[in-house]
Each structure stands twice: as structure tokens, then as C-alpha cells.
Write an enzyme that holds these catalytic residues in place. Structure first.
Site, short mmCIF file in Angstrom:
data_model
loop_
_atom_site.label_atom_id
_atom_site.label_comp_id
_atom_site.label_asym_id
_atom_site.label_seq_id
_atom_site.Cartn_x
_atom_site.Cartn_y
_atom_site.Cartn_z
CG HIS A 64 -1.97 -1.08 1.19
ND1 HIS A 64 -3.15 -1.00 0.46
CD2 HIS A 64 -1.98 -2.28 1.80
CE1 HIS A 64 -3.85 -2.11 0.65
NE2 HIS A 64 -3.15 -2.92 1.44
CG ASN A 137 -7.38 -4.80 0.29
OD1 ASN A 137 -6.79 -3.74 0.51
ND2 ASN A 137 -6.88 -5.98 0.64
CE1 TYR A 353 -2.97 -2.30 8.27
CE2 TYR A 353 -2.63 -4.66 8.51
CZ TYR A 353 -3.14 -3.60 7.80
OH TYR A 353 -3.81 -3.81 6.62
#
Length: 696
Positions: A64, A137, A353
Site C-alpha cells: 500500500h 480492500n 500493522y
């Protein structure tokens, strides 16, 4: 330009100064020993500037990396406290500020945003209790469903450029990604969708993003629901088209981002509606459909979509670095009323993350501008570290202190502190071990449903996209053959079409799967035989054309396999009905549909349709449209959605906002019945009716 004039006006007001505030005047040269002498080390302005420049770039996102963003507002359609205690959904008409980051997945920071790829859609809600992120997504399924596989597939390996010479620039190496996907059956569903029009959206605000990782909603009284998010563009989905999708990566690196910027400036940007699928944790559907298995999508007809609100984009970003690169979205950013599930992909990403964000921006990432919660004060025990920017009070950095007083944090099952209670995972029924759990090993059904039941006219477009993907981009002959063979796994006809388009040998049908011959529609099986027969309380019918005897034979074979189970009593023998002077074969699987309105034509093709329980049918009615000379996917008929409040059946129409997901007008009683129902959303139903009308 206006921005240039503003910049000059700003610079003219101030002399050049150092970071500590000392003005130095308008000088742009380094200090030297003389007019031609060496540069002096005492030129601290030079060292300050060059040191800052050398450190401007932060580590790029592993995935990303190529992105843009926008700001907006979320509007809640009504009070959803029956589903969640989250405050931004607590009242009808409540507005919540938000920001959204759009991205491609595989490409580097400077790559083309028009490249065929999965596209990210991360939304941050600045709610009363803090920041809540929905990270997803534009494709409802994912390549993998266990996070331990993700680095090999996603981060730096299979979906990245060839490591030898880093080409295609910032994009996928077709042979590497093809080699990986064709070797993994669970990647088939998403792989087939990337190869379609969904892999090349023309506008970020016209995509259909999904939070494919499931999560929990919790009410004030502790009631829990397992949910998944879906965004629905009100302007509809728009793709680049087959030719543009392959031309634009060479000619328009920032086309999609520029499209978003201009549409916001011109006030033509599309809005997105937030929809969820929700089921209680004691719902038997959780046993039939593993809603935590992100390689497969939930069945809309069994778990209806509920529209909760609308997202309106109204402001462009001002600084890409601060608002897009520096914005840290993650699934771990939840607020009261939202919690996690046992989804293995989610559990791993809760760690990953945060880890990658700390690597990029240091330990105080929450203090960066758009990561700070504007509506909630921060009272944590974090201290010091690189990037510390908040003036903290001289309080002790621990809770138990005699000086400031210790609070008695109660462990309650309801109220403000219910998310601290020990029994938050009381729904967990599985032991802890190192084995991978799945209730459904069927990896082909969802891919088949997507390819064989597209909107009218899309199937040829998808075959053309496969042709371009497998030939133009330099995929090897072995890779072309492997892809063709894999598509034949979920549909023999699909495999032949792809093989013919790319010029390889037509694959033979895989005997392990049921292959439709003259059918058109979506087939979703929970878990069952190799023929894809659904188990449990599924209701549906299989329709086959006698013009294709093989379809009748396959339908009978399907029936025999299904009737051999514990629920054989629900199956009856195949029937022949005469409709519109064309005989069709009907093999009912639990015959609950009333066929009085059935009016079929020569080109009608349909494989398997699942509907809700009998109560749902009685509640909303279910009439089939006039399909004369039409190829129509009945799965697009959909049903009404309600807020599922615990009220009487009659009151549900009055209190719950109803919405028609998809419908076909034509000469049928379905839309007439829809428009006659008491509803404050009648205009929206009519718009959908006009959009999906069957033209005579």
C-alpha cells in the site's frame, strides 16, 4: 498560480531562519573561508538543511505504498445501538469527521495507480471515544486466510517486481505472481477477481471496498454480533476498461489520484454507503459459513446487508506526507462497541500493522497530526522516546500510586467497562493448538460464482482481460497453461474460453467438481461434497435446460449425491414443467419457492440459488421476474434489508428502513410488491428499480 502567490507572499514576510528561530536574512550560499575558499564547518544553517534533507524519506510501506487521500464526513442513517455501543452509530443523523487513504497494494510509492492490482481503502472515523479505523480492500475476498503466509505472498516476494532487475517498474512480475497463485487453491477467488474489471478501477470513490476481516460489534448490554463491512458506491462501480487498463500504467502514473482530486474540487465525487453483514455468535450459520475465513465471501441472501450510513468526501488533502504517508491506519484502532474476532488473519495483523508503523515513524506515531484523536484526550503511560511532542503533566507513569489515588477498575459485563471483563471471549469454542482450522475446503465455488454470474456483458470483458493479462504482460507459456487449467477447475467453460483467448491447449474438466454446462448464476456452497452440494438448512432450486441434456444429467447426479445425506427427505425427484412453450427441468432442493410467478424463456440459465429461511420468504415475499429472452442472474434479486429490531413482523416495515439491494423491474410482481410496502425509502427503491430494469 494562487498557491504560488501565497507561497511568495509568505516567504517575503519572513527572513530565512534556522530551526531554533534565529533569523539569518535572505542568504542562499554557504559560508566560506574567502570568496573562493572552502566551506566552513561552522555553517550550521548548511548542516541543519542537509541533515534534514538526508532524513526526509521514511521507510516505504511494504504494501500500500502508492496512495492518496481525502477528508469527509460520515452520516449515520439511524440509531444502531441495537447492534453496537459505538457512539458514531448511536443516533440518526449524527455526523462524524473522517479521513480516507486510497492505495494500490503491490506498487512502490512512485508506481502507476492504474496498474491492475488490489486497491486499498482505509477509513478513519474521529469518534467521541477516539479513532476507529476500517481497513480493507476493493475485493471482498483475500489471497490467504492465515497471516503466517502473508510475508511470502504479499509483502516483498510474490507480488513484487522481479528482484533481479526490478521490472516491471513498481509493479508485479507476472510469472512470479502467476506461479504463486496457481499453486494455491485458496487464492483462486481473489486471483480471478483481480484479473477482471475489479482490478482496474477508474475512480477511487467508485470502488466497492470491503473489510474482509470479520470483527465484533457489542451493545451496551453485552450482546455480541460477528460482522463484516462493505462500502457501496452510490454512483456505481466504474472501471478503466480492458484496453485502458493496460495502456494507462505506461501513460498515466497518477491518473486515479488526479481523478479523485479533481472530482472533489468540482463537487462531483461519488459518495459511499456503509453496509454490514451481521449475525449473532450463536447463529448456526457461523458453523456452516466460516465468516472468519477471508478467502470466501459471506452469502448475502443468508446474511443480508444492512445499510448504516453514508460517507461524503468534501475536502482534498493539503500535504501528502503528513496526511497520506504519515497517517497510520490499522485494524487495532477500535473504540467502545467494537472488538476483535478469532480471525487468524486479523489476529496476526494486529501485531504486524503496529510493528511496521513503529519501524517507519518511531514510537510516538500516535502524536503525529492526523493520528491524534481530536475528540478524545490521551491519558496513557507512554513516556519519552524519539518524536515525543506532547507536554505531559508530572504524573506518575503508572496507575497504582498513593499520591494521585488508585481507581478501582471494575470488571463488569455491561456499561463503560464491559470491554475489560474476563469473559469477553466466552464465545470461543475451540482449543488452542498449532493446526489450521477451516470448515470449508471448497476453494472453487466463489471463483465460479464470480466468473459465471457477472452482470450482463461482463463475462466477455473478463475473458478479454484474462487474454491481455496472460499474453501481453509477458507471462510464460507454462504460466498461461497453468492459469487456464486453474480456471477450468471452477468452470469447464471458463477454462476453455480463457484457453482459446490466450492460445493454449484447452484443459479437461476436473472430475472433482460439478461443472455446469448451460447454466448461468451464482453457486455458493457452505461445505459439502465434491459436487458443491450445500449442507444445513439451505433452500434453493436447480434449473437446467432440456435443450442441453447434459445439464439435466448433471442435475440428477447432483440430486443423487445430495439425497444420500441425512437430509434426504427434503429432496424430491426431478420434474418437467412447461413454461412459455419451452420445457425446463427443475430439480428442487427443499421446495420452498412458490413457482406460480415463474415465467422463463429460451435463454434462461441458472445453476443454484440460495435464499433465506421460510420466515424470510413470508415476511418479504419472493416473486420471480419475467425473464423472456434474458440471461439474468436471479441471485441479483436480493431481498429487503431491515434493522432487525425485536418488534412484530408488521412493525418491522414501519420502523426499520428498508432498502432494495438489487432488483429487476420487468413485467413481474416483485417490484410492485416492493413499492407497496410501507417504507420511507420508496424513492431509493424506485431509483434502484429504474437502474436494474429489464428492457423489453
Amino acid at each position: 498560480t494562487a498557491s504560488g502567490k501565497l507561497q511568495r507572499k509568505f516567504l517575503d514576510r519572513f527572513a530565512i531562519s534556522m530551526g531554533r528561530g534565529v533569523a539569518l536574512g535572505k542568504t542562499y550560499g554557504t559560508l566560506g573561508a574567502a570568496s573562493r575558499g572552502a566551506t566552513l564547518l561552522q555553517d550550521l544553517l548548511f548542516t541543519e538543511i542537509i541533515f534534514a534533507f538526508d532524513r526526509e524519506r521514511v521507510p516505504e510501506r511494504a504494501v500500500h505504498a502508492r496512495g492518496t487521500g481525502a477528508h469527509g464526513t460520515f452520516l449515520s442513517y439511524e440509531d444502531w445501538s441495537n447492534l453496537t455501543a459505538a457512539s458514531f452509530l448511536s443516533a440518526e443523523g449524527k455526523f462524524t469527521p473522517e479521513m480516507t487513504r486510497f492505495s494500490t497494494v503491490s506498487g512502490a510509492r512512485g508506481s502507476a495507480d492504474t496498474a491492475r492490482d488490489v486497491h486499498g481503502f482505509a477509513t478513519r472515523f474521529y469518534v467521541d471515544e477516539g479513532n476507529f479505523d476500517i481497513v480493507g480492500n476493493n475485493i471482498p475476498v483475500f489471497f490467504i486466510w492465515d497471516v503466517i503466509i502473508e510475508p511470502t505472498l504479499m509483502a516483498l516476494h510474490a507480488q513484487k517486481p522481479n528482484p533481479r532487475f526490478h521490472l516491471p517498474r513498481g509493479q508485479q512480475d507476472p510469472n512470479r505472481i502467476s506461479d504463486n497463485l496457481t499453486a494455491r487453491g485458496d487464492s483462486l477467488a481473489q486471483g480471478s477477481q483481480i484479473s477482471s474489471e475489479r482490478g482496474s478501477p477508474k475512480a477511487y470513490s467508485n470502488t466497492e471496498p470491503n473489510k474482509h476481516r470479520s470483527f465484533r460489534l457489542v451493545t451496551d448490554n453485552g450482546k455480541q454480533f460477528q460482522c463484516s463491512n462493505h462500502w457501496q458506491p452510490l454512483q456505481g462501480f466504474i472501471d478503466l476498461g480492458v484496453e485502458e487498463a493496460w495502456r494507462f500504467p505506461e501513460e498515466g502514473e497518477g491518473y486515479v489520484a488526479e481523478n479523485l482530486f479533481e472530482s472533489i474540487e468540482l463537487l462531483t465525487v461519488g459518495d459511499e454507503e456503509l453496509e454490514i453483514q451481521s449475525m449473532s455468535f450463536n447463529n448456526d450459520l457461523r458453523e456452516r459459513f466460516n465468516s472468519s475465513e477471508v478467502t470466501k465471501s459471506s452469502v448475502v441472501r443468508l446474511v443480508p446487508l444492512i445499510t448504516q450510513g453514508k460517507l461524503v468526501f468534501n475536502k482534498n488533502i493539503q500535504m501528502l506526507f503528513n496526511e497520506v504517508i504519515g497517517a497510520m491506519f490499522q485494524p487495532g484502532h477500535i473504540v467502545r462497541g467494537v472488538d476483535f474476532t478469532e480471525d487468524p488473519l486479523l489476529q496476526g495483523r494486529l501485531f504486524s500493522y503496529l510493528d511496521t508503523q513503529l519501524n517507519r515513524h518511531g514510537p510516538n506515531i500516535q502524536q503525529l497530526g492526523f493520528n491524534r484523536p481530536p475528540r478524545a484526550p490521551i491519558h496513557n503511560n507512554n513516556r519519552d522516546g524519539a518524536g515525543e511532542m506532547i507536554d505531559l503533566p508530572p504524573f506518575a507513569s503508572f496507575v497504582e500510586t498513593q499520591e494521585w489515588g488508585a481507581k478501582d477498575i471494575k470488571q463488569t459485563a455491561v456499561g463503560q467497562n464491559k470491554f475489560d471483563q474476563e469473559h469477553r471471549f466466552s464465545h470461543w469454542k475451540f482449543g488452542v493448538n498449532g493446526f489450521v482450522h477451516t470448515r470449508n475446503d471448497d476453494n472453487v465455488t466463489h471463483a465460479r460464482g464470480f466468473f459465471t454470474a457477472p452482470e450482463r456483458g461482463q463475462q466477455k470483458k473478463r475473458v478479454a482481460a484474462f487474454d491481455r493479462m496472460f499474453t501481453v504482460v509477458g507471462l510464460s507459456v507454462d504460466g498461461q497453461q497453468a492459469n487456464s487449467d486453474q480456471y477450468a477447475d471452477f468452470d469447464a467453460a471458463a477454462g476453455k474460453k480463457v484457453a482459446k483467448a490466450i492460445g493454449v491447449e484447452a484443459p479437461k474438466p476436473n472430475s472433482n467438481y460439478f461443472h455446469p454446462t448451460d447454466v448461468f448464476g451464482e453457486h455458493i456452497a457452505a461445505s459439502g461434497t465434491k459436487y458443491g452440494v450445500p449442507e444445513g438448512n439451505t433452500k434453493g432450486v436447480l434449473l437446467a435446460s432440456v435443450n442441453k441434456p447434459a445439464s439435466i444429467a448433471q442435475g440428477a447426479k447432483l440430486q443423487v449425491v445430495a439425497s444420500s445425506g441425512d437430509f434426504a427427505e427434503f429432496f424430491i425427484s426431478a420434474k418437467q414443467l412447461n413454461m412459455r412453450e419451452v420445457t425446463q427441468g427443475i430439480i428442487p432442493l427443499v421446495p420452498v419457492l412458490k413457482l406460480a410467478k415463474l415465467d422463463l424463456g429460451k435463454t434462461f440459465r441458472f445453476q443454484l440459488m440460495q435464499v433465506g429461511n421460510i420466515e424470510e420468504l413470508e415476511r418479504f415475499g419472493f416473486d420471480l421476474p419475467d425473464l423472456t429472452d434474458k440471461q439474468v442472474d436471479l441471485s441479483a434479486m436480493g431481498m429487503f434489508e431491515t434493522t432487525f429490531r425485536p418488534t412484530s413482523r408488521a412493525a418491522q416495515f414501519e420502523q426499520g428502513k428498508t432498502k432494495l439491494v438489487k432488483g429487476l423491474q420487468g413485467k413481474n410482481a416483485f417490484m410492485d410488491r416492493a413499492l407497496k410496502q410501507p417504507s420511507n425509502n420508496r424513492e431509493k427503491i424506485q431509483r434502484f428499480a429504474d437502474r436494474f430494469a429489464v428492457q423489453d
